[in-house]
Motif scaffolding. Structure first.
Motif, PDB file in Angstrom:
ATOM      1  N   LEU A 143     -15.104 -70.158  11.159  1.00  0.00           N
ATOM      2  CA  LEU A 143     -14.069 -69.712  10.097  1.00  0.00           C
ATOM      3  C   LEU A 143     -14.534 -68.410   9.477  1.00  0.00           C
ATOM      4  O   LEU A 143     -15.672 -68.171   9.116  1.00  0.00           O
ATOM      5  CB  LEU A 143     -13.722 -70.445   9.257  1.00  0.00           C
ATOM      6  CG  LEU A 143     -12.692 -71.742   9.655  1.00  0.00           C
ATOM      7  CD1 LEU A 143     -12.335 -72.807   8.710  1.00  0.00           C
ATOM      8  CD2 LEU A 143     -11.565 -71.485  10.338  1.00  0.00           C
ATOM      9  N   PRO A 144     -13.380 -67.441   9.067  1.00  0.00           N
ATOM     10  CA  PRO A 144     -13.806 -66.389   8.418  1.00  0.00           C
ATOM     11  C   PRO A 144     -14.362 -66.689   6.879  1.00  0.00           C
ATOM     12  O   PRO A 144     -13.703 -67.710   6.393  1.00  0.00           O
ATOM     13  CB  PRO A 144     -12.700 -65.554   8.409  1.00  0.00           C
ATOM     14  CG  PRO A 144     -11.511 -66.486   9.002  1.00  0.00           C
ATOM     15  CD  PRO A 144     -12.231 -67.590   9.529  1.00  0.00           C
ATOM     16  N   GLU A 199     -13.739 -65.169   4.078  1.00  0.00           N
ATOM     17  CA  GLU A 199     -12.712 -64.986   3.044  1.00  0.00           C
ATOM     18  C   GLU A 199     -11.782 -66.720   2.722  1.00  0.00           C
ATOM     19  O   GLU A 199     -11.640 -67.123   1.777  1.00  0.00           O
ATOM     20  CB  GLU A 199     -11.690 -64.151   3.077  1.00  0.00           C
ATOM     21  CG  GLU A 199     -10.907 -64.096   4.411  1.00  0.00           C
ATOM     22  CD  GLU A 199     -10.156 -62.739   4.505  1.00  0.00           C
ATOM     23  OE1 GLU A 199      -9.987 -62.183   3.581  1.00  0.00           O
ATOM     24  OE2 GLU A 199      -9.383 -62.853   5.781  1.00  0.00           O
ATOM     25  N   LEU A 200     -11.737 -67.221   4.189  1.00  0.00           N
ATOM     26  CA  LEU A 200     -11.310 -68.394   4.265  1.00  0.00           C
ATOM     27  C   LEU A 200     -11.745 -69.603   3.454  1.00  0.00           C
ATOM     28  O   LEU A 200     -11.597 -70.301   2.667  1.00  0.00           O
ATOM     29  CB  LEU A 200     -10.672 -68.762   5.526  1.00  0.00           C
ATOM     30  CG  LEU A 200      -9.895 -70.089   5.722  1.00  0.00           C
ATOM     31  CD1 LEU A 200      -9.206 -69.536   7.132  1.00  0.00           C
ATOM     32  CD2 LEU A 200     -10.660 -71.247   6.021  1.00  0.00           C
TER      33      LEU A 200
END
Lengths: 117, 408
Positions: free
Chosen positions: B7-8, B10-11
């Protein structure tokens, strides 16, 4: 027609449902909150993943925050093993890293020696 | 197939920001390396600056705010109740274990208490936080850091979790009037009106709901001491005629009306009223004994103790049962008395642990037995559950697989 290659149809439909509910003129805050609760808390792990990425990709702030909140709520007070199992994550830490990580969980006491102040 | 480890950042960051406690963040960072890289470690010490003494006191060099956290610890392997502790971590290598409700430290720690305690395998939940103002004296003696009394500040109940965002907190006065203070502009707004009633008011955050607890005190002889009006009565007058807590009332807030509404049943909830903090918990999460139910309030009070030396007073923990109205020291209740002290068996002992032979790795001393060939080893048993090391005093028979010299 605008192609959206990163999102599958099912997830997009869900996102649209969310947006529709939230842009309804006569939907009260209470109704929206109730919708969010049912909408998000009924989601399975795989669906949450798609929803999170979709919200991020489409830059839908409200949904993105809600999904992240939902993920955080699910993880709250759960052990590391549970998280790995539920989210199907393999941990690739080396054993030295694992030792380092476990150190973060260590509490050092004062006064364990009987003559300490 | 969803790959959560990719997952990125920022997430992942946003998710970690929504986690309620730093223990959860610690666990989040332990899941895998991408998650670890995305989220910074939670601060280990509260970085409050030292306030200089500006004419407040002659003996103090300055003041600092000590942050303590209240945890409930549970071993996932055994079917025991939780252990509730309060930890002061101003110095990470020298932490103090404090009585969750009072200001004192638990001393002495049991002999076989592990020096280093690891909670990686435990179920840990943060129940609350406490902030205590401490003074630092000019003379650097062992007692040069102590707790500043209530002289310098009003008692304020601070809560971060009541959904009001940063920089705002609730304060209650002794009539039950509650205001919301915005620490940024010091704007004060009324939240609830006075109720008068009892003698001391407490605010408790219980599952996100603001509750007011009203403590009723009374002065007079305690019924359970069985005094008779004779010589003893006057000699031990101080003990007999003391102020003690007799009952509590609990209120929840009706936000629309700005009024307190009495709550007669807390259900599964337990409320804890400390000298410097309040917190709540659910009986179903803390106890595994059906006899210990919710709907109780734990508090501190002066209790008279009688032993061969006479009568003496000390600060102890009391329990009030909302349903029956019964009130008394925590020692009278079998299930409740073990919540705080002494530490449960699984912390210190190794009796309930299944050990595999090849797990005994740490050998610190090898002493030759006078008789001859056999060597006796001082073994430190690894406390599997909490990751500490404690000396093994039990007689073991085992097969030696390997003896290695470890230099450390």
């Amino acid at each position: 027609m605008i192609p959206l290659p990163l999102i599958d149809g099912r997830t997009l439909a869900r996102v649209i449902t969310y947006l529709n509910k939230h842009t309804e003129d006569d939907a009260s805050d209470e109704a929206k909150r109730k919708f969010d609760e049912e909408f998000l808390y009924g989601m399975e792990v795989g669906v949450l993943y798609d929803a999170a990425l979709a919200a991020n990709y489409l830059d839908i702030g409200g949904l993105f925050h809600e999904v992240c909140q939902r993920i955080a709520d699910g993880m709250m007070n759960k052990s590391v093993e549970w998280v790995r199992k539920t989210f199907h994550i393999e941990s690739e830490f080396t054993s030295e890293e694992e030792v380092q990580i476990k150190k973060e969980y260590a509490w050092a006491w004062e006064g364990v020696d009987s003559n300490a102040d | 197939m969803a790959d959560w480890s990719t997952l990125p950042a920022e997430l992942l960051n946003l998710v970690s920001q929504q986690l309620p406690s730093s223990t959860d963040v610690l666990r989040f960072r332990s899941v895998c390396s991408t998650w670890r890289a995305a989220v910074p470690p939670p601060p280990t010490t509260a970085s409050f600056p030292i306030l200089p003494n500006s004419g407040i006191s002659d003996t103090s060099w300055g003041f600092y705010l000590s942050k303590r956290t209240i945890y409930s610890l549970q071993s996932p392997l055994t079917n025991h109740s939780s252990w509730i502790i309060k930890l002061e971590r101003d110095n990470p290598s020298r932490m103090h274990l404090l009585n969750p409700l009072a200001r004192s430290q638990f001393r002495p720690l049991p002999n076989n208490f592990p020096k280093l305690f690891n909670f990686f395998n435990l179920r840990v939940k943060e129940l609350g936080e406490e902030y205590a103002l401490q003074y630092i004296n000019f003379r650097p003696t062992a007692n040069s850091i102590g707790e500043a009394g209530n002289l310098y500040m009003e008692k304020v109940a601070v809560s971060n979790n009541l959904g009001n965002g940063e920089g705002r907190f609730y304060a209650v006065d002794n009539t039950g009037r509650v205001v919301l203070v915005n620490s940024l502009d010091l704007n004060v707004s009324l939240v609830a009106n006075s109720i008068f009633g009892g003698d001391k008011k407490f605010l408790v955050d219980s599952d996100g709901e603001l509750l007011l607890v009203d403590m009723y005190l009374s002065v007079g002889p305690a019924d359970d001491l069985g005094f008779n009006e004779g010589f003893e009565f006057y000699e031990e007058f101080d003990c007999f005629m003391s102020e003690r807590t007799v009952k509590f009332k609990v209120f929840r807030l009706d936000e629309n009306m700005g009024k307190w509404v009495e709550l007669t049943d807390l259900g599964d909830r337990l409320l804890f009223l400390g000298d410097n903090c309040t917190f709540s918990a659910r009986a179903s999460e803390i106890f595994c004994d059906d006899r210990c139910r919710g709907n109780c309030i734990f508090f501190t009070d002066q209790y008279c103790n009688r032993d061969d030396d006479g009568l003496w007073k000390s600060r102890g923990v009391g329990v009030f049962d909302l349903e029956s109205g019964s009130i008394g020291p925590i020692g009278n209740h079998v299930g409740y008395s073990k919540m705080f002290w002494p530490p449960p068996d699984w912390v210190c002992s190794t009796a309930s642990i299944e050990m595999r032979i090849d797990e005994i790795l740490l050998v610190t001393k090898v002493t030759s037995d006078v008789v001859g060939i056999t060597r006796s080893l001082v073994l430190y048993r690894h406390l599997h559950i909490c990751g500490g090391w404690a000396e093994s005093t039990e007689y073991l028979t085992f097969k030696v697989l390997e003896i290695r010299e470890i230099n450390s």
